[in-house]
Design an enzyme around this catalytic site. Structure first.
Site, PDB file in Angstrom:
ATOM      1  N   HIS A 286      17.554  23.627  48.900  1.00  0.00           N
ATOM      2  CA  HIS A 286      18.787  23.079  49.497  1.00  0.00           C
ATOM      3  C   HIS A 286      20.014  24.033  49.058  1.00  0.00           C
ATOM      4  CE1 HIS A 286      21.225  20.172  51.664  1.00  0.00           C
ATOM      5  NE2 HIS A 286      22.051  20.495  50.947  1.00  0.00           N
TER       6      HIS A 286
ATOM      7  N   ASP B 296      22.580  25.485  51.894  1.00  0.00           N
ATOM      8  CA  ASP B 296      23.973  25.635  51.675  1.00  0.00           C
ATOM      9  C   ASP B 296      24.693  26.733  51.746  1.00  0.00           C
ATOM     10  OD1 ASP B 296      24.321  22.656  51.572  1.00  0.00           O
ATOM     11  OD2 ASP B 296      24.491  22.741  49.386  1.00  0.00           O
TER      12      ASP B 296
ATOM     13  N   HIS C  31      25.294  22.387  56.748  1.00  0.00           N
ATOM     14  CA  HIS C  31      23.730  22.281  57.162  1.00  0.00           C
ATOM     15  C   HIS C  31      23.558  22.602  58.777  1.00  0.00           C
ATOM     16  CE1 HIS C  31      23.458  19.124  54.036  1.00  0.00           C
ATOM     17  NE2 HIS C  31      23.725  20.035  53.479  1.00  0.00           N
TER      18      HIS C  31
ATOM     19  N   HIS D 196      29.251  25.098  47.064  1.00  0.00           N
ATOM     20  CA  HIS D 196      30.482  25.303  48.228  1.00  0.00           C
ATOM     21  C   HIS D 196      31.701  26.210  47.678  1.00  0.00           C
ATOM     22  CE1 HIS D 196      27.796  23.166  50.514  1.00  0.00           C
ATOM     23  NE2 HIS D 196      28.095  21.845  49.911  1.00  0.00           N
TER      24      HIS D 196
HETATM   25 ZN   LIG Z   1      24.096  20.482  51.323  1.00  0.00          ZN
END
Ligand SMILES: [Zn+2]
Length: 308
Positions: A234, A238, A77, A261
């Protein structure tokens, strides 16, 4: 923007680590041209860990960096805020292994950067230009980078609960779009996963102060959502942070489906594995138009007008 930038002066904020639950102080400090973004662990003698894919560590539930057995966790973030606001060079100092989670979004980091402002440096900006499509498919997730004149994001998620369902966001990323559309979107998690995460020593700092908690049939947070599709926003946040590990702003389009991720990291690795898929380009140097030159041009323009 054609020249590199850093912060005008240092700024700090304090919070807790999402996974460790420990208190941590984060300081952002100005850095010279071509320094890039590097983390320093002040509690461990200041070893520097560059924010590049070469130093990628953990990619489960968060993104971490590792160098010589020293690590920093949950960097995504913060990296998103730094790169989206156009900061090329900065020292990120931590007195603990984990970046503080703050409210679960990038909003506090944007605020901190705005508190001190940016300074221009005497060096041209470098961009990582995508030359051809690179894609990764893994376990039902798909991600790709494509040539594009700018930085475009197209992120879609698909969760098996009507509280999320299928959500998609598509945007051209610039500082304004980041502030408006992504920066405030918070981390989210499912209540049913909490005990399993806690047993694994993860999410020990998670609370309704920093996470959107999804129950069986409702959002647990009393204040509700910040956007109806806060979840996909969000995920896009990311992705911006994870892609910052390219080490330079990307000129290209990123698309992901059911990503996270791990997928973001795999796409970057696939990109760097193919030398024909990318190149580094330098912005043309900013050339100042001097007053003398300007009045000369104005005179020339007047002269031309008289003759026609
Ligand atoms: Zn995140």
């Amino acid at each position: 923007m054609s020249v590199q930038r850093t912060l005008r002066r240092s700024v700090s904020c304090t919070g807790i680590g999402l996974h460790s639950g420990n208190k941590v102080t984060l300081s952002l400090k100005p850095a010279p041209a071509d320094y890039g973004i590097r983390f320093q662990r002040s509690d461990l003698g200041g070893l520097e860990i560059p924010a590049t894919v070469t130093h990628l560590g953990g990619i489960q539930y968060q993104t971490g960096l590792t160098r010589e057995a020293v690590s920093v966790e949950t960097v995504e973030h913060l990296l998103a805020a730094l790169t989206a606001l156009g900061i090329d060079n900065v020292i990120v100092e931590l007195n603990h292994p984990e970046v503080p989670i703050m409210d679960g979004s990038a909003a506090r980091f944007v605020e901190a950067i705005d508190e001190v402002g940016l300074a221009e440096l005497e060096a041209p900006r470098r961009f990582l230009k995508i030359l051809k499509r690179v894609s990764v498919e893994e376990a039902g997730a798909y991600g790709e980078l494509l040539p594009y004149n700018g930085f475009h994001l197209d992120v879609e998620i698909d969760f098996d609960t009507p509280l999320i369902g299928t959500q998609r966001i598509e945007l051209d990323l610039n500082p304004g779009a980041f502030r408006r559309e992504l920066a405030r979107a918070r981390t989210f998690g499912f209540m049913k996963d909490v005990e399993r995460l806690w047993a694994a020593g993860l999410a020990l700092g998670a609370s309704l102060e920093n996470t959107v908690a999804i129950g069986d049939d409702r959002i647990i947070n009393r204040e509700g959502l910040r956007f109806p599709d806060e979840f996909v926003r969000h995920k896009a946040l990311d992705a911006v942070g994870d892609l910052a590990l390219a080490g330079a702003p990307i000129l290209g389009a990123f698309r992901s489906r059911r990503g996270g991720h791990r997928l973001n990291a795999l796409v970057l690795k696939a990109l760097f594995a193919d030398p024909e898929a990318w190149t580094m380009i330098e912005a043309p140097r900013y050339r100042e138009v001097r007053h003398a030159e300007l009045s000369h041009r104005l005179a020339a323009a007047n002269f031309a007008a008289e003759r026609s």
